[in-house]
Design an enzyme around this catalytic site. Structure first.
Site, PDB file in Angstrom:
ATOM      1  N   GLU A  50      -5.368  -1.983  -0.604  1.00 15.53           N
ATOM      2  CA  GLU A  50      -4.756  -3.314  -0.724  1.00 15.53           C
ATOM      3  C   GLU A  50      -3.315  -3.331  -0.218  1.00 15.53           C
ATOM      4  O   GLU A  50      -2.832  -4.359   0.249  1.00 15.53           O
ATOM      5  CB  GLU A  50      -4.815  -3.814  -2.171  1.00 15.53           C
ATOM      6  CG  GLU A  50      -6.212  -4.201  -2.651  1.00 15.53           C
ATOM      7  CD  GLU A  50      -6.992  -3.012  -3.200  1.00 15.53           C
ATOM      8  OE1 GLU A  50      -6.514  -1.864  -3.102  1.00 15.53           O
ATOM      9  OE2 GLU A  50      -8.097  -3.246  -3.738  1.00 15.53           O
ATOM     10  N   PHE A 112     -11.470  -4.708 -19.138  1.00 20.13           N
ATOM     11  CA  PHE A 112     -11.625  -3.833 -17.977  1.00 20.13           C
ATOM     12  C   PHE A 112     -10.948  -4.467 -16.754  1.00 20.13           C
ATOM     13  O   PHE A 112     -11.167  -5.626 -16.438  1.00 20.13           O
ATOM     14  CB  PHE A 112     -13.117  -3.603 -17.696  1.00 20.13           C
ATOM     15  CG  PHE A 112     -13.351  -2.750 -16.475  1.00 20.13           C
ATOM     16  CD1 PHE A 112     -12.906  -1.430 -16.439  1.00 20.13           C
ATOM     17  CD2 PHE A 112     -13.980  -3.273 -15.355  1.00 20.13           C
ATOM     18  CE1 PHE A 112     -13.100  -0.645 -15.307  1.00 20.13           C
ATOM     19  CE2 PHE A 112     -14.183  -2.490 -14.224  1.00 20.13           C
ATOM     20  CZ  PHE A 112     -13.733  -1.173 -14.199  1.00 20.13           C
ATOM     21  N   GLN A 113     -10.113  -3.688 -16.108  1.00 25.77           N
ATOM     22  CA  GLN A 113      -9.374  -4.115 -14.914  1.00 25.77           C
ATOM     23  C   GLN A 113      -8.510  -5.348 -15.152  1.00 25.77           C
ATOM     24  O   GLN A 113      -8.358  -6.195 -14.273  1.00 25.77           O
ATOM     25  CB  GLN A 113     -10.316  -4.327 -13.720  1.00 25.77           C
ATOM     26  CG  GLN A 113     -10.947  -3.002 -13.285  1.00 25.77           C
ATOM     27  CD  GLN A 113     -11.612  -3.055 -11.925  1.00 25.77           C
ATOM     28  OE1 GLN A 113     -12.162  -4.081 -11.531  1.00 25.77           O
ATOM     29  NE2 GLN A 113     -11.567  -1.957 -11.203  1.00 25.77           N
ATOM     30  N   LYS A 162     -11.863 -15.210 -13.295  1.00 26.69           N
ATOM     31  CA  LYS A 162     -13.200 -15.162 -12.708  1.00 26.69           C
ATOM     32  C   LYS A 162     -14.034 -16.388 -13.069  1.00 26.69           C
ATOM     33  O   LYS A 162     -14.741 -16.945 -12.227  1.00 26.69           O
ATOM     34  CB  LYS A 162     -13.912 -13.883 -13.164  1.00 26.69           C
ATOM     35  CG  LYS A 162     -15.246 -13.681 -12.470  1.00 26.69           C
ATOM     36  CD  LYS A 162     -15.859 -12.322 -12.782  1.00 26.69           C
ATOM     37  CE  LYS A 162     -17.130 -12.115 -11.954  1.00 26.69           C
ATOM     38  NZ  LYS A 162     -17.722 -10.787 -12.161  1.00 26.69           N
ATOM     39  N   MET A 477      15.152  11.265   7.129  1.00 28.44           N
ATOM     40  CA  MET A 477      16.353  10.559   6.681  1.00 28.44           C
ATOM     41  C   MET A 477      16.920  11.188   5.416  1.00 28.44           C
ATOM     42  O   MET A 477      18.138  11.328   5.259  1.00 28.44           O
ATOM     43  CB  MET A 477      16.043   9.080   6.446  1.00 28.44           C
ATOM     44  CG  MET A 477      17.258   8.246   6.101  1.00 28.44           C
ATOM     45  SD  MET A 477      18.557   8.378   7.358  1.00 28.44           S
ATOM     46  CE  MET A 477      18.201   6.927   8.339  1.00 28.44           C
TER      47      MET A 477
HETATM   48  C1  LIG Z   1       7.696   4.442  -0.550  1.00 32.34           C
HETATM   49  C2  LIG Z   1       8.970   5.171  -0.323  1.00 32.34           C
HETATM   50  N1  LIG Z   1       9.185   6.378  -0.908  1.00 32.34           N
HETATM   51  C3  LIG Z   1      10.338   7.055  -0.671  1.00 32.34           C
HETATM   52  C4  LIG Z   1      11.307   6.529   0.139  1.00 32.34           C
HETATM   53  C5  LIG Z   1      12.604   7.279   0.388  1.00 32.34           C
HETATM   54  N2  LIG Z   1      12.716   7.646   1.800  1.00 32.34           N
HETATM   55  C6  LIG Z   1      13.423   6.934   2.692  1.00 32.34           C
HETATM   56  S1  LIG Z   1      13.321   7.500   4.253  1.00 32.34           S
HETATM   57  C7  LIG Z   1      12.317   8.773   3.764  1.00 32.34           C
HETATM   58  C8  LIG Z   1      11.810   9.767   4.759  1.00 32.34           C
HETATM   59  C9  LIG Z   1      10.808   9.193   5.671  1.00 32.34           C
HETATM   60  O1  LIG Z   1      10.221  10.244   6.385  1.00 32.34           O
HETATM   61  P1  LIG Z   1       9.499   9.991   7.742  1.00 32.34           P
HETATM   62  O2  LIG Z   1       8.494   8.920   7.619  1.00 32.34           O
HETATM   63  O3  LIG Z   1       8.994  11.283   8.294  1.00 32.34           O
HETATM   64  O4  LIG Z   1      10.667   9.405   8.659  1.00 32.34           O
HETATM   65  P2  LIG Z   1      11.928  10.162   9.318  1.00 32.34           P
HETATM   66  O5  LIG Z   1      13.111   9.836   8.480  1.00 32.34           O
HETATM   67  O6  LIG Z   1      11.621  11.620   9.340  1.00 32.34           O
HETATM   68  O7  LIG Z   1      12.028   9.574  10.684  1.00 32.34           O
HETATM   69  C10 LIG Z   1      12.093   8.722   2.386  1.00 32.34           C
HETATM   70  C11 LIG Z   1      11.290   9.705   1.626  1.00 32.34           C
HETATM   71  C12 LIG Z   1      11.048   5.250   0.703  1.00 32.34           C
HETATM   72  N3  LIG Z   1      11.936   4.632   1.483  1.00 32.34           N
HETATM   73  N4  LIG Z   1       9.880   4.621   0.486  1.00 32.34           N
END
Ligand SMILES: Cc1ncc(C[n+]2csc(CCOP(=O)(O)OP(=O)(O)O)c2C)c(N)n1
Ligand SMILES: [Mg+2]
Lengths: 578, 95
Positions: A50, A112-113, A162, A477
């Site tokens: 979803e 449920f759900q 529902k 990042m």
């Molecule tokens: C759902 C979610 N969990 C954690 C984060 C924290 N976060 C921000 S950037 C990042 C790294 C993303 O890694 P990747 O997709 O390999 O991108 P890169 O920075 O390596 O280009 C994380 C864990 C987030 N923004 N969203």
């Protein structure tokens, strides 16, 4: 008026609202609705999660400007929509979500759900409904579409018990919607426009601070005319990339944490911010008390609560942004005919900054692949009509920096919520909305592993998107912050994704073409190969150097004045006349 | 900080109290006192909300409340002082 059950009334209402496609997964509570969906003219795309349905609805809405629709069952189906709906709220995207709810007699019994999805989404949904009477369905749907798509757009959830789907009702779709408590402003007040024009005519260092609202309001043509009329520099936020052509000489690029030196400095040194559909987000302002301290502010927005939220507005212009700019142009023309400020020195300063500090990167010395180079070539080879959707992380910032955006609605990303996993499903929705346009997801190896299951949906439903995985085998990042602020202690950011998974094989297993590339000399040919395949989704594993970092950078919580262009390297301010 | 009383007319729809209360809590504003009662119109209710907020923060509460679809009107019962020119409502983020 005709007799039908609530489920048929729901589908007839969606048809009447002009829905042509929706993304979803059935389940117990929503099951009655799936029967009339089966014979409806609306295309239902069966997703694999979803969350994918929600981001697909967002991607669809972002490229078409229409309302995106997703549908799920109660409980876990509904809670899986929470992330994309929160995402759509932060980025002001018109989305309507339909969820089934347990039968009305069971509500409140931990059935449920059962999940109180109306309560769960209350903090961020623009509005939401819990419907227990089938007679209320058509009005709720009509209102939901009206609320989602007007004013400041946003997500609206309609939760339907529902039994309300099963009981009979008289169907009549409302011909108009009027809500006493919701009257978004259209045209701005004439006096506010005059005040704005007067302030602009007195300014010698104005800058257009353009946000995502410019795209939502379809104001790009008016914006171009206004910017050229005044001849002042323009900055486009992460959400506004494409609202004003990157190739235009007045465009200084993106401001903010990873913005260009010239865009960040233009805001800092301006005497007037002409703020158009932007909201002074902390990623743009840096430490707010040090942001643009000498600037007066004109704030044009459709949302009254944004005016003065983070920054005092000297002139507030409330209204639809397209109508606002259209009204401002003739008034400003007249004001400028009387007094025309000389912007030459200001423009010269900004242009010399732009020339001195262009966005750039180094090719790794070991011959490995530069992520920025890959992204730059993707932009160049696929051209300015292409739609790009990014995940969240370094690759997202590089995509915003190194793809040249010329057109609105060609750049999709999760700006406000920063939702990893956005790219693949958003690209899917974008491709459904714009089937004749090339759609590239520029995704991280981390993000891709959150939502790649929707490639199955793409493969089976003839939605041939292209995905470039910028595989730096890291949560890049986060790793960058560990490099800069945690002495290189790389706690839990190594993904090992050059070993596992094998992305091309994973892609093939999902019915896509899988390619890979790890040498600079192969980049163009690989992109061209991917561009030549249009009957299947394509996934390219670009295996890039993991140590590349995103620059410039304003560290979180610090002043924009402390922008760094590389590690421990500030711009040479002494050589600039500011 | 002075106390201000807001008279808020809302639609009598389910969940409207949760919407109003939730807005105060998620935007980190305290409610000093809250009462809800009927109006002459059976389709609406009147909320009286007493807050300890001034100037800019009070304006924000009103603006955000006004965005709730079920909120029909907001009237301030006490006058409030002028808006200060510098606003730093954001925490300085470290994330
Ligand atoms: C759902 C979610 N969990 C954690 C984060 C924290 N976060 C921000 S950037 C990042 C790294 C993303 O890694 P990747 O997709 O390999 O991108 P890169 O920075 O390596 O280009 C994380 C864990 C987030 N923004 N969203
Ligand atoms: Mg990565």
């Amino acid at each position: 008026m005709s007799q039908m059950n609530g489920a048929s009334a729901l589908v007839a209402s969606l048809e009447a609202a002009g829905v042509d496609v929706m993304f979803g997964i059935p389940g117990g509570a929503i099951l009655p609705a799936y029967d009339p969906i089966f014979s409806s003219s609306i295309r239902h795309i069966l997703v694999r999660h979803e969350q994918g349905a929600g981001h697909a609805a967002t991607g669809y809405a972002q490229v078409t400007g229409r309302v995106g629709v997703c549908i799920a069952t109660s409980g876990p189906g509904a809670t899986n929509l929470v992330t994309p709906l929160a995402d759509a709220a932060m980025d002001s995207v018109p989305v309507v979500a339909i969820t089934g709810q347990v039968p009305s007699v069971a509500i409140g019994t931990d059935a449920f759900q059962e999940a109180d999805i109306r309560g769960i989404t209350m903090p961020f949904a623009k509005h939401n409904y819990l419907i227990t009477d089938p007679a209320d369905i058509p009005r709720a749907i009509a209102e939901a579409f009206h609320i989602a798509s007007t004013g400041r757009p946003g997500p609206v959830l309609v939760d339907i018990a529902k039994d309300a789907l099963q009981k009979m009702t008289d169907f009549k779709y409302p011909t108009s919607v009027s809500l006493k408590g919701y009257q978004p402003k259209g045209a701005p007040d004439a006096q506010a426009v005059i005040d704005a024009a007067d302030l602009i005519a007195q300014s010698s260092k104005p800058v257009f601070y353009v946000g995502g609202g410019a795209i939502k309001a379809n104001a790009n043509r008016e914006l171009l005319e206004l910017a050229q009329l005044l001849g002042a520099p323009v900055v486009t936020t992460l959400m506004a990339r494409g609202a004003f052509p990157d190739s235009h000489p007045l465009n200084l690029g993106m401001p903010g944490m990873h913005g260009t030196v010239s865009a960040v400095t233009a805001l800092q040194k301006a005497d007037l911010l002409i703020t158009l559909g932007a909201r002074f987000d902390d990623r743009v302002t840096g430490k707010l008390s040090t942001f643009a301290v000498n600037a007066k502010v004109i704030h044009a927005d459709v949302d009254p609560a944004e005016i003065g939220k983070n920054r005092f507005a000297d002139v507030a212009v409330l209204g639809d942004l397209r109508l606002t700019i259209a009204a401002l142009i003739p008034v400003l023309k007249a004001a400028l005919a009387k007094t025309r400020p000389d912007l030459t020195a200001w423009l010269h300063q900004m242009n010399s900054l732009k020339a001195a500090y262009p966005l750039g990167y180094d090719m790794p010395e070991d011959g490995s692949l530069s992520p920025q180079y890959v992204i730059e070539r993707l932009g160049k080879i696929s051209g300015p009509e292409t739609i790009f959707a990014a995940g969240v992380g370094q690759h997202q910032m590089w995509a915003s920096q190194f793809v040249s955006f010329e057109n609105p609605r060609t750049w999709l990303n999760s700006g406000g919520l920063g939702t990893m996993g956005y790219a693949v499903p958003a690209a899917m929705g974008a491709k459904v909305g714009a089937p004749d346009t090339t759609v590239w997801a520029i995704d991280g190896d981390g993000c891709f592993q959150m939502t790649n299951q929707e490639l199955v949906t793409c493969a089976l439903n003839n939605i041939p998107i292209k995905v470039a995985i910028i595989n730096n085998e890291s949560l890049g990042m986060v790793r960058q912050w560990q490099t800069l602020f945690y002495e290189g202690r790389y706690s839990n950011t190594n993904l090992d994704s050059k070993r596992v998974p094998n992305f091309p094989m994973l892609a093939e297993a999902m019915g896509c073409v899988g390619l890979s590339c790890d040498r600079p000399e192969d980049v163009d040919a690989t992109i061209e190969k991917a561009m030549s395949i249009n009957d299947q989704p394509v996934v390219v594993d670009f295996r890039v150097n993991r140590d590349a970092m995103v620059w410039p950078m304003v560290a979180a919580g610090t002043s924009n004045d402390n922008i760094m262009i590389a590690r421990e390297t500030a711009p040479d301010w002494d050589s600039q006349e500011l | 900080m002075a106390q201000h009383t807001l008279e808020v007319i809302v639609e009598n729809s389910p969940g409207v109290l949760a919407r109003v209360a939730g807005l105060f809590s998620r935007r980190a504003y305290n409610i000093e006192r809250l009462s809800v009662g009927p109006t002459s119109n059976p389709e609406t209710s009147k909320m009286e909300i007493v807050v300890n907020l001034d100037g800019h923060a009070l304006e924000q509460v009103i603006a955000q409340l006004d965005k709730l679809i079920n909120v029909l009107s907001i009237k301030e019962i006490l006058p409030h002082s002028a808006v200060p020119t510098v606003h730093d409502t954001q925490p300085d983020y470290q994330n």
